[in-house]
Design a protein around this motif. Sequence first.
Motif, short mmCIF file in Angstrom:
data_model
loop_
_atom_site.label_atom_id
_atom_site.label_comp_id
_atom_site.label_asym_id
_atom_site.label_seq_id
_atom_site.Cartn_x
_atom_site.Cartn_y
_atom_site.Cartn_z
N GLY A 192 27.52 -15.63 -32.39
CA GLY A 192 26.67 -15.32 -31.25
C GLY A 192 27.38 -15.28 -29.92
N GLN A 193 28.65 -15.68 -29.87
CA GLN A 193 29.40 -15.68 -28.61
C GLN A 193 29.88 -14.28 -28.24
N LYS A 194 30.06 -14.06 -26.92
CA LYS A 194 30.68 -12.84 -26.41
C LYS A 194 32.09 -13.21 -25.97
N VAL A 195 33.07 -12.65 -26.65
CA VAL A 195 34.47 -12.92 -26.34
C VAL A 195 35.11 -11.62 -25.88
N ALA A 196 35.64 -11.62 -24.66
CA ALA A 196 36.28 -10.43 -24.10
C ALA A 196 37.79 -10.55 -24.23
N ILE A 197 38.44 -9.43 -24.51
CA ILE A 197 39.90 -9.37 -24.59
C ILE A 197 40.37 -8.36 -23.58
N VAL A 198 41.18 -8.82 -22.62
CA VAL A 198 41.67 -7.93 -21.57
C VAL A 198 43.19 -8.02 -21.50
N LYS A 319 23.19 -0.61 -38.61
CA LYS A 319 24.02 -1.38 -39.54
C LYS A 319 23.71 -2.87 -39.46
N ASN A 320 23.28 -3.34 -38.27
CA ASN A 320 22.92 -4.74 -38.05
C ASN A 320 24.05 -5.68 -38.47
N PRO A 321 25.21 -5.59 -37.81
CA PRO A 321 26.37 -6.39 -38.24
C PRO A 321 26.29 -7.84 -37.74
N SER A 322 27.08 -8.69 -38.35
CA SER A 322 27.22 -10.07 -37.87
C SER A 322 28.24 -10.14 -36.74
N ILE A 323 29.25 -9.27 -36.81
CA ILE A 323 30.31 -9.23 -35.80
C ILE A 323 30.39 -7.81 -35.24
N LEU A 324 30.43 -7.72 -33.93
CA LEU A 324 30.46 -6.42 -33.25
C LEU A 324 31.75 -6.30 -32.45
N ILE A 325 32.40 -5.14 -32.55
CA ILE A 325 33.61 -4.87 -31.76
C ILE A 325 33.31 -3.70 -30.83
N THR A 353 28.00 -12.10 -32.84
CA THR A 353 29.34 -12.30 -32.28
C THR A 353 29.87 -10.95 -31.78
N SER A 354 30.30 -10.94 -30.53
CA SER A 354 30.77 -9.68 -29.93
C SER A 354 32.19 -9.85 -29.41
N ILE A 355 33.06 -8.98 -29.87
CA ILE A 355 34.45 -8.93 -29.38
C ILE A 355 34.54 -7.70 -28.48
N ILE A 356 34.71 -7.94 -27.17
CA ILE A 356 34.66 -6.85 -26.18
C ILE A 356 36.06 -6.58 -25.66
N ILE A 364 32.64 -7.44 -18.12
CA ILE A 364 32.82 -8.62 -18.99
C ILE A 364 32.62 -9.93 -18.25
N ARG A 365 32.05 -9.89 -17.04
CA ARG A 365 31.90 -11.12 -16.27
C ARG A 365 30.97 -12.13 -16.94
N GLU A 366 30.04 -11.64 -17.75
CA GLU A 366 29.08 -12.53 -18.40
C GLU A 366 29.57 -13.02 -19.77
N ALA A 367 30.80 -12.69 -20.14
CA ALA A 367 31.33 -13.11 -21.44
C ALA A 367 31.48 -14.62 -21.49
N ASP A 368 31.24 -15.20 -22.67
CA ASP A 368 31.40 -16.64 -22.83
C ASP A 368 32.85 -17.06 -22.74
N LYS A 369 33.73 -16.19 -23.19
CA LYS A 369 35.17 -16.50 -23.16
C LYS A 369 35.94 -15.21 -22.91
N ILE A 370 36.95 -15.30 -22.07
CA ILE A 370 37.80 -14.15 -21.78
C ILE A 370 39.22 -14.52 -22.17
N ILE A 371 39.82 -13.68 -23.00
CA ILE A 371 41.20 -13.90 -23.44
C ILE A 371 42.07 -12.84 -22.78
N VAL A 372 43.13 -13.29 -22.11
CA VAL A 372 44.02 -12.37 -21.40
C VAL A 372 45.31 -12.23 -22.20
#
Length: 408
Positions: A192-198, A319-325, A353-356, A364-372
């Motif tokens: 259920g988390q939104k994780v951004a990768i920048v 498709k209703n996935p569990s993980i979204l990219i 779960t969303s991998i953005i 992506i400001r509202e993402a739960d976690k941002i990975i740089v």
Amino acid sequence: MIFGRFIRKLSRQAQDKLGESNTIVEETLQGIANVKAFVNEAYEANRYNKILRNVVDIAVKGAKFRGIFASFIVFFLFGTFVGVIWYGSVLVHNHELDFGELTKFIFYSIFAGAAMGSFPDLYANLQKAVGASERVLEILAEKGEDISMIENNNQVDQPIKGDLTFDNVVFAYPSRPELTILKGISFDAAAGQKVAIVGPSGSGKSTMASLILQFYHPQNGSILFDGRTADEYSITDIRNQVAIVPQDVLLFGGSILENIAYGRLNASKEDIIQAAKRANAHQFITSFPEGYETIVGERGVKLSGGQRQRIAIARALLKNPSILILDEATSSLDSESERLVQEALEELMKDRTSIIIAHRLSTIREADKIIVLEKGEIIESGNHAELIGNEQGLYRYLSQLQFETQAG
């Protein structure tokens, strides 16, 4: 045998050149707008003409050598007949053989020689066919993925809740093993988390998406779904529960209905329409005279970028996935299209779960976690407020750079 290897090599070269010529035609037709815009019609025609001449030259060379080989065999074949007649005449002259036996042996030789005479041409054609098919045989010899070949197989045997973990993942593409793309990547994404990768271009963001979908496998480390390694799941189960909305959406040359239904082939029309409504696509679809039966054209050329993106989102929703990219899903859109697509994405990301993967940091400001990422390594991690507060951080620098660019 020496001649056969030579003919096989020539035949393989001819097939390779023919493949190159087909590539030129395909690229030119797909990019015809660019060809016309740069007035390069003559250049493309000459490029195709040149490669075809190479194909013809190799084919003629092969035919010439096959002819020489056949002539060589025929020469020795008739030379053998002459030798038989000469030696038989000597035996007849010495009364060691009578004329009837000589005549009989000559006929035997002619029949056997005529049969043997066809072998060189058959052997040459066989080697030509082997050389032409070597590329295909190489592909057929490749080990395929262990996936289900049952049509409409959306049955999931091992459900994934949505927890995703990268555990010290090291990866280099098989075609470039000397260049390590990801260097010890580790992070967790709870269900259920939104994780951004920048990060800058080439830092490995899209590679991570390919690894999640099991297009490739890491050389070291592991990817875990719900705490279990990817190897413990079938590829079909993983891909049935992971969806991707890419930057460059590929639509197939059928109707809008068929393209949305690609997310779940056995879906009803009501489910498809509901997915389109949630993706902000229903309104523009029904504005077309043919509605959901509208043909999108090859690769979706009859639709705008924003329309293609919303169809891709509807496909993912179905498709209703569990993980979204989301792989830079709004980076090439205008402001109005981006707003509509962003609203659809918010609906799509609910409770999964969303991998953005994003270049536009404003999305992506509202993402739960941002990975740089930088050069395949994680150099920062946290939420927007934490990262923007790090004055020496790359995230803050990229954010300021984009703000200045937009202001300018």
